[in-house]
Design a protein around this motif. Sequence first.
Motif, PDB file in Angstrom:
ATOM      1  N   LYS A 111       0.785   6.620   0.064  1.00 29.27           N
ATOM      2  CA  LYS A 111      -0.370   7.481  -0.230  1.00 29.27           C
ATOM      3  C   LYS A 111      -1.195   6.914  -1.381  1.00 29.27           C
ATOM      4  O   LYS A 111      -2.424   6.990  -1.376  1.00 29.27           O
ATOM      5  CB  LYS A 111       0.105   8.897  -0.576  1.00 29.27           C
ATOM      6  CG  LYS A 111       0.559   9.709   0.633  1.00 29.27           C
ATOM      7  CD  LYS A 111       0.854  11.141   0.231  1.00 29.27           C
ATOM      8  CE  LYS A 111       1.198  11.991   1.450  1.00 29.27           C
ATOM      9  NZ  LYS A 111       1.469  13.398   1.089  1.00 29.27           N
ATOM     10  N   LEU A 112      -0.494   6.332  -2.374  1.00 28.82           N
ATOM     11  CA  LEU A 112      -1.202   5.721  -3.486  1.00 28.82           C
ATOM     12  C   LEU A 112      -2.085   4.580  -2.990  1.00 28.82           C
ATOM     13  O   LEU A 112      -3.264   4.481  -3.350  1.00 28.82           O
ATOM     14  CB  LEU A 112      -0.201   5.207  -4.520  1.00 28.82           C
ATOM     15  CG  LEU A 112      -0.785   4.419  -5.690  1.00 28.82           C
ATOM     16  CD1 LEU A 112      -1.686   5.298  -6.546  1.00 28.82           C
ATOM     17  CD2 LEU A 112       0.323   3.802  -6.541  1.00 28.82           C
ATOM     18  N   ALA A 113      -1.521   3.712  -2.143  1.00 30.24           N
ATOM     19  CA  ALA A 113      -2.276   2.580  -1.616  1.00 30.24           C
ATOM     20  C   ALA A 113      -3.458   3.040  -0.771  1.00 30.24           C
ATOM     21  O   ALA A 113      -4.579   2.530  -0.894  1.00 30.24           O
ATOM     22  CB  ALA A 113      -1.363   1.673  -0.798  1.00 30.24           C
ATOM     23  N   ARG A 114      -3.215   4.033   0.109  1.00 29.33           N
ATOM     24  CA  ARG A 114      -4.303   4.529   0.964  1.00 29.33           C
ATOM     25  C   ARG A 114      -5.393   5.192   0.138  1.00 29.33           C
ATOM     26  O   ARG A 114      -6.584   5.082   0.448  1.00 29.33           O
ATOM     27  CB  ARG A 114      -3.763   5.526   1.989  1.00 29.33           C
ATOM     28  CG  ARG A 114      -2.784   4.960   3.004  1.00 29.33           C
ATOM     29  CD  ARG A 114      -3.237   3.678   3.662  1.00 29.33           C
ATOM     30  NE  ARG A 114      -4.582   3.736   4.228  1.00 29.33           N
ATOM     31  CZ  ARG A 114      -5.185   2.703   4.783  1.00 29.33           C
ATOM     32  NH1 ARG A 114      -4.572   1.525   4.832  1.00 29.33           N
ATOM     33  NH2 ARG A 114      -6.395   2.812   5.295  1.00 29.33           N
ATOM     34  N   GLY A 118      -9.289   4.122  -0.100  1.00 27.09           N
ATOM     35  CA  GLY A 118     -10.376   5.071   0.154  1.00 27.09           C
ATOM     36  C   GLY A 118     -11.412   5.139  -0.944  1.00 27.09           C
ATOM     37  O   GLY A 118     -12.502   5.673  -0.737  1.00 27.09           O
ATOM     38  N   THR A 119     -11.105   4.598  -2.116  1.00 30.73           N
ATOM     39  CA  THR A 119     -12.056   4.663  -3.234  1.00 30.73           C
ATOM     40  C   THR A 119     -12.596   3.284  -3.617  1.00 30.73           C
ATOM     41  O   THR A 119     -13.170   3.117  -4.691  1.00 30.73           O
ATOM     42  CB  THR A 119     -11.386   5.298  -4.467  1.00 30.73           C
ATOM     43  OG1 THR A 119     -10.210   4.542  -4.812  1.00 30.73           O
ATOM     44  CG2 THR A 119     -10.993   6.733  -4.185  1.00 30.73           C
ATOM     45  N   LEU A 120     -12.413   2.293  -2.730  1.00 30.38           N
ATOM     46  CA  LEU A 120     -12.943   0.962  -3.023  1.00 30.38           C
ATOM     47  C   LEU A 120     -14.471   0.996  -3.108  1.00 30.38           C
ATOM     48  O   LEU A 120     -15.128   1.690  -2.329  1.00 30.38           O
ATOM     49  CB  LEU A 120     -12.525  -0.030  -1.934  1.00 30.38           C
ATOM     50  CG  LEU A 120     -11.055  -0.472  -1.924  1.00 30.38           C
ATOM     51  CD1 LEU A 120     -10.772  -1.327  -0.687  1.00 30.38           C
ATOM     52  CD2 LEU A 120     -10.724  -1.245  -3.195  1.00 30.38           C
ATOM     53  N   PRO A 121     -15.051   0.247  -4.031  1.00 26.76           N
ATOM     54  CA  PRO A 121     -16.525   0.226  -4.141  1.00 26.76           C
ATOM     55  C   PRO A 121     -17.157  -0.495  -2.957  1.00 26.76           C
ATOM     56  O   PRO A 121     -16.489  -1.211  -2.213  1.00 26.76           O
ATOM     57  CB  PRO A 121     -16.766  -0.533  -5.456  1.00 26.76           C
ATOM     58  CG  PRO A 121     -15.532  -1.365  -5.647  1.00 26.76           C
ATOM     59  CD  PRO A 121     -14.410  -0.562  -5.080  1.00 26.76           C
ATOM     60  N   ASP A 122     -18.449  -0.325  -2.808  1.00 28.47           N
ATOM     61  CA  ASP A 122     -19.162  -0.874  -1.653  1.00 28.47           C
ATOM     62  C   ASP A 122     -19.175  -2.400  -1.617  1.00 28.47           C
ATOM     63  O   ASP A 122     -19.358  -3.002  -0.555  1.00 28.47           O
ATOM     64  CB  ASP A 122     -20.612  -0.362  -1.646  1.00 28.47           C
ATOM     65  CG  ASP A 122     -20.682   1.140  -1.403  1.00 28.47           C
ATOM     66  OD1 ASP A 122     -19.727   1.674  -0.801  1.00 28.47           O
ATOM     67  OD2 ASP A 122     -21.678   1.767  -1.813  1.00 28.47           O
TER      68      ASP A 122
END
Length: 358
Positions: A111-114, A118-122
């Motif tokens: 869950k931490l990795a996912r 999910g919050t990676l910048p553009d």
Amino acid sequence: LSSAAKQDTVGSLAALMGLAKVKNSRCLKLDGSEISEKEYSELEKKVLEGTLVRKLSQDHFDSCAVSQTVSIPSEGARLVLDKSKLKDRLGTSFYKIGVFTKGGILLNPAKLARSMVGTLPDNVELYENTELLNWKKVTNNIECQFEKNQIKAKKIIFCTNGFLKSLNIKKNFSFPITLTASMTRPLTENEFKEIGSPKEWGVLPIRPMGATVRTTKDRRILIRNTAEVKNPYTMDISKLNKRSKLHLAGIKKRFPNLPDNIIENSWSGIVCRSGNGSQIFEKIDNNIYAAGCYNGSGIGVGTLFGEQIAIMASDQQSDEISVIEDRKKPNWLPPQPFLNLGIYTRLAYERIRARSDV
């Protein structure tokens, strides 16, 4: 710990906690000035309050020597739990003595990795399920070959941990170990009450080959009690099922009243080890960087090293990088077949020592 080792450990932890800085193995104030004896004593207290620093040896908390009297200072008694207190907290009478570490949390690494994905910048592109087959440096570029495509880059950071060796990165300084684990289905209301309805907990063994056990918020039990030298790509379902039986045996040792068909999922994974317990963190070439070999402590150390190797690859510096680079480097390992022979022998020895904690 010896006096010198203790000062080195306290200084390194103080630097990581932002309380001091380390230069040339000396602990200094954040402004670079000397620390007095009184100031160092106060600093040591702050470090010990924030973390538990200890070195366990054969004659401390040995599961084979639990009948011996253990002298515990009154100020630290709250951190040591005897068999009855452990049973109240864990729901099992299997453990005879334990050291409680304050401030720990239990998290789901997947869950931490996912969540991080999910919050990676553009400006970040992520390619999942894309295995790097080989790579080479051509002039000042790095050419990475995948099954269907190729990527050319000006810089590359290798953070593949247990797979560093297979990518020819520091191959004589680390080696992979294959672990397997299983998780039960959620316990029923009656099963959960029978073990005392404990809050979620995690137990780490004294011995390297002992069992790591967790309980989760949704009333599952997770256990890892195998470690071996094995190609991870050859771990098929039949081999995994054999190891699942060892996991079940470990669960039944601790919770004998649970049913035999309680395991719901099993899996395998890789950790990376070095000969002396040190990590890999370095600039290998002017545009090639590597971080890994976390010796089973990837969540905390891996997060720190991943951040700092990215800072280094951006041609920047930080106090944390200075602390990391001041630590011991992994020692050289012998070539095959001598390396595997040594690993097999050591794992067999550790397995015998931890036989009561599997």
